[in-house]
Enzyme design. Structure first.
Site, PDB file in Angstrom:
ATOM      1  N   TYR A  46     -10.966 -14.465  31.088  1.00 37.43           N
ATOM      2  CA  TYR A  46     -11.221 -13.403  30.106  1.00 37.43           C
ATOM      3  C   TYR A  46     -11.048 -12.057  30.781  1.00 37.43           C
ATOM      4  O   TYR A  46     -11.568 -11.851  31.874  1.00 37.43           O
ATOM      5  CB  TYR A  46     -12.648 -13.502  29.557  1.00 37.43           C
ATOM      6  CG  TYR A  46     -12.657 -13.743  28.064  1.00 37.43           C
ATOM      7  CD1 TYR A  46     -12.052 -12.840  27.200  1.00 37.43           C
ATOM      8  CD2 TYR A  46     -13.257 -14.870  27.520  1.00 37.43           C
ATOM      9  CE1 TYR A  46     -12.037 -13.065  25.841  1.00 37.43           C
ATOM     10  CE2 TYR A  46     -13.246 -15.109  26.161  1.00 37.43           C
ATOM     11  CZ  TYR A  46     -12.639 -14.196  25.320  1.00 37.43           C
ATOM     12  OH  TYR A  46     -12.613 -14.416  23.976  1.00 37.43           O
ATOM     13  N   GLU A  48     -11.046  -8.690  28.942  1.00 36.57           N
ATOM     14  CA  GLU A  48     -11.080  -7.595  27.950  1.00 36.57           C
ATOM     15  C   GLU A  48     -11.034  -6.243  28.641  1.00 36.57           C
ATOM     16  O   GLU A  48     -11.747  -6.022  29.624  1.00 36.57           O
ATOM     17  CB  GLU A  48     -12.360  -7.695  27.116  1.00 36.57           C
ATOM     18  CG  GLU A  48     -12.220  -8.681  25.986  1.00 36.57           C
ATOM     19  CD  GLU A  48     -13.460  -8.765  25.115  1.00 36.57           C
ATOM     20  OE1 GLU A  48     -14.332  -7.897  25.213  1.00 36.57           O
ATOM     21  OE2 GLU A  48     -13.536  -9.723  24.343  1.00 36.57           O
ATOM     22  N   ASP A 196      11.282  -0.703  15.970  1.00 35.74           N
ATOM     23  CA  ASP A 196      10.871  -2.096  16.213  1.00 35.74           C
ATOM     24  C   ASP A 196      12.151  -2.820  16.651  1.00 35.74           C
ATOM     25  O   ASP A 196      12.968  -3.215  15.835  1.00 35.74           O
ATOM     26  CB  ASP A 196      10.301  -2.697  14.923  1.00 35.74           C
ATOM     27  CG  ASP A 196       9.924  -4.169  15.084  1.00 35.74           C
ATOM     28  OD1 ASP A 196      10.290  -4.782  16.111  1.00 35.74           O
ATOM     29  OD2 ASP A 196       9.267  -4.712  14.172  1.00 35.74           O
ATOM     30  N   THR A 222       9.015  -7.749  20.230  1.00 39.16           N
ATOM     31  CA  THR A 222       8.558  -9.070  20.651  1.00 39.16           C
ATOM     32  C   THR A 222       9.342  -9.423  21.912  1.00 39.16           C
ATOM     33  O   THR A 222      10.337  -8.782  22.247  1.00 39.16           O
ATOM     34  CB  THR A 222       8.795 -10.137  19.570  1.00 39.16           C
ATOM     35  OG1 THR A 222      10.142 -10.049  19.134  1.00 39.16           O
ATOM     36  CG2 THR A 222       7.852  -9.966  18.405  1.00 39.16           C
ATOM     37  N   LYS A 225      12.596 -13.244  21.438  1.00 43.65           N
ATOM     38  CA  LYS A 225      13.856 -13.392  20.692  1.00 43.65           C
ATOM     39  C   LYS A 225      15.009 -13.251  21.696  1.00 43.65           C
ATOM     40  O   LYS A 225      15.116 -14.083  22.583  1.00 43.65           O
ATOM     41  CB  LYS A 225      13.903 -12.387  19.545  1.00 43.65           C
ATOM     42  CG  LYS A 225      12.762 -12.634  18.521  1.00 43.65           C
ATOM     43  CD  LYS A 225      12.827 -11.730  17.338  1.00 43.65           C
ATOM     44  CE  LYS A 225      11.796 -12.079  16.292  1.00 43.65           C
ATOM     45  NZ  LYS A 225      10.485 -11.448  16.510  1.00 43.65           N
ATOM     46  N   ARG A 231       6.265 -16.086  23.569  1.00 39.28           N
ATOM     47  CA  ARG A 231       5.839 -15.424  22.336  1.00 39.28           C
ATOM     48  C   ARG A 231       4.817 -14.359  22.708  1.00 39.28           C
ATOM     49  O   ARG A 231       3.731 -14.679  23.211  1.00 39.28           O
ATOM     50  CB  ARG A 231       5.229 -16.434  21.368  1.00 39.28           C
ATOM     51  CG  ARG A 231       6.108 -17.629  21.105  1.00 39.28           C
ATOM     52  CD  ARG A 231       5.654 -18.381  19.912  1.00 39.28           C
ATOM     53  NE  ARG A 231       6.066 -17.679  18.722  1.00 39.28           N
ATOM     54  CZ  ARG A 231       7.257 -17.825  18.144  1.00 39.28           C
ATOM     55  NH1 ARG A 231       8.149 -18.648  18.642  1.00 39.28           N
ATOM     56  NH2 ARG A 231       7.559 -17.151  17.072  1.00 39.28           N
TER      57      ARG A 231
HETATM   58  N1  DSN Z   1       9.955 -14.211  12.012  1.00 37.80           N
HETATM   59  C1  DSN Z   1      10.770 -13.273  12.718  1.00 37.80           C
HETATM   60  C2  DSN Z   1      12.208 -13.438  12.365  1.00 37.80           C
HETATM   61  O1  DSN Z   1      12.609 -14.560  12.195  1.00 37.80           O
HETATM   62  O2  DSN Z   1      12.955 -12.484  12.283  1.00 37.80           O
HETATM   63  C3  DSN Z   1      10.302 -11.903  12.591  1.00 37.80           C
HETATM   64  O3  DSN Z   1       8.940 -11.849  12.874  1.00 37.80           O
END
Ligand code: DSN
Length: 385
Positions: A46, A48, A196, A222, A225, A231
């Site tokens: 933990y 925090e 984003d 994120t 991707k 993730r």
């Molecule tokens: N779910 C994602 C996508 O497939 O683009 C975005 O959060």
């Protein structure tokens, strides 16, 4: 594993992943090192708070991990810590975006973002998301003819609505974004510009897509991707905004950060800074372009006429097949895609007019343009049979 039920299911998923062609634009395959970090004992801790200012003891190791992740994030995108702050604690993209709004937009304020059916994201202010309940979405879309962003139309809307923050970021927009023009739109109404870059982050890190950092006040992304990490998400902010962002992430939105995940992020960012990642990022785009071109040759309409990124949108109704039917048919033949609305779609999101295809995962697996041409032929045969 002692838990045989879960072990069996993990193995089944590994087998499934190996056996399919994966064209989900938001998925990828992480390295063994990333998996090792994720599955490490770091998950027991933990922590925090932030490095040097935690609410629990015993953080001498995890502080180093979080600081390293932050340094590597700056390095991967060629940023100086004099001008950019970085927060690596967001658990994923949606909480990262909400944290930014929480930090910078008053409750009831306006967020101008692309509507979901034109290629935005739920957290860009859609009414079913908390971002559309706490804040007001001013939705924009793409030009009906070109299916690309018309920056003059955006500027007129921004001047009329005066949003607090403009989101430039997309889940299904296959074209290059003119970040300079986006900033001009934001400046025309005094809004904060948040990019984003979740979908394109790996392409930006690999130098294959224009970087938004010169023009944005905030960049969220994120990691899982095109960036090919675990993730997780990262928020970059101009240093004058960073304190507010940190406060919004913790204690505003989240509790203890997932240190194993942050270690995985650090590993992925090191990989993305390697010279080989540049070759990967370029190949991802070449593959998407080869796939789009061959599908066009076979008579399929590609939204906006092609792609500059890792993804393309196929208007399956151009051949009389709904997106859901196309997705189901392809899945039954081992090709995984997702159905997707196309701009100005007349059909519903659960059975839209198109499918979204992405090449990040298959490029990680070593696929090249010739494989994409063969794949396009296979897709065409399945859908037309
Ligand atoms: N779910 C994602 C996508 O497939 O683009 C975005 O959060």
């Amino acid at each position: 594993m002692k838990d045989l039920q879960i072990e069996k299911l993990i193995k089944a998923e590994e087998k499934r992943q190996k056996s399919v062609v994966n064209l989900i634009a938001s998925e990828n395959y992480v390295s063994d090192d990333v998996l090792k970090a994720l599955g490490s004992k770091l998950t027991n801790k933990y922590a925090e708070g932030y490095p040097g200012a935690r609410y629990y003891g015993g953080n001498e190791v995890v502080d180093k991990i979080e600081n390293l992740a932050k340094e590597r994030a700056l390095k991967a995108f060629k940023l100086s810590k004099k001008t950019w702050g970085v927060n690596v604690q967001p658990l994923s993209g949606s909480p990262a975006n909400v944290a930014v709004y929480l930090a910078l937009v008053p409750v009831g304020g306006k967020i101008m973002g692309m509507s979901l059916d034109h290629g935005g994201h739920l957290t860009h202010g859609h009414k079913v998301s908390i971002t559309g309940k706490v804040w007001d979405q001013i939705a924009y879309g793409v030009d009906p003819k070109t299916e690309r962003i018309d920056y003059d139309v955006l500027k007129t809307l921004a001047k009329k609505e005066k949003p607090n923050l403009i989101v430039a970021g997309f889940t299904a927009y296959p074209r290059k974004v003119d970040w300079k023009k986006m900033r001009e739109v934001a400046d025309s109404c005094g809004a904060i510009l948040m990019v984003d870059m979740s979908h394109i982050a790996g392409l930006v890190a690999g130098g294959a897509y224009p970087t938004p950092f010169k023009y944005a006040h905030i960049v969220t992304t994120t990691v899982h991707k095109t960036l090919r990490g675990p993730r997780a998400a990262i928020i970059f902010s101009k240093t004058e905004l960073s304190k507010k962002i940190d406060k919004a992430v913790f204690p505003g939105m989240q509790g203890g950060p997932h240190i194993n995940q942050i270690a995985g992020v650090a590993v992925a960012l090191k990989e993305a800074s390697d010279a080989s990642f540049k070759i990967y990022a370029k190949q991802v785009i070449k593959n998407a372009q080869a796939l789009a071109k061959e599908l066009q040759n076979l008579g399929w309409r590609i939204v906006s006429g092609g792609t500059d990124t890792h993804l393309l949108l196929v208007d399956t109704m151009s051949q009389g097949i709904s997106g859901k039917e196309a997705s189901d048919r392809l899945e039954s033949e081992g090709i995984i895609v997702n159905m997707n609305t196309i701009p100005n779609d007349r059909r519903k999101p659960m059975d839209p007019s198109g499918i979204r295809l992405g090449t990040a995962g298959e490029t990680t697996r070593g696929k090249k343009e010739k494989d994409m041409i063969a794949l396009a032929k296979r897709i065409d045969k399945i859908l037309k049979s």
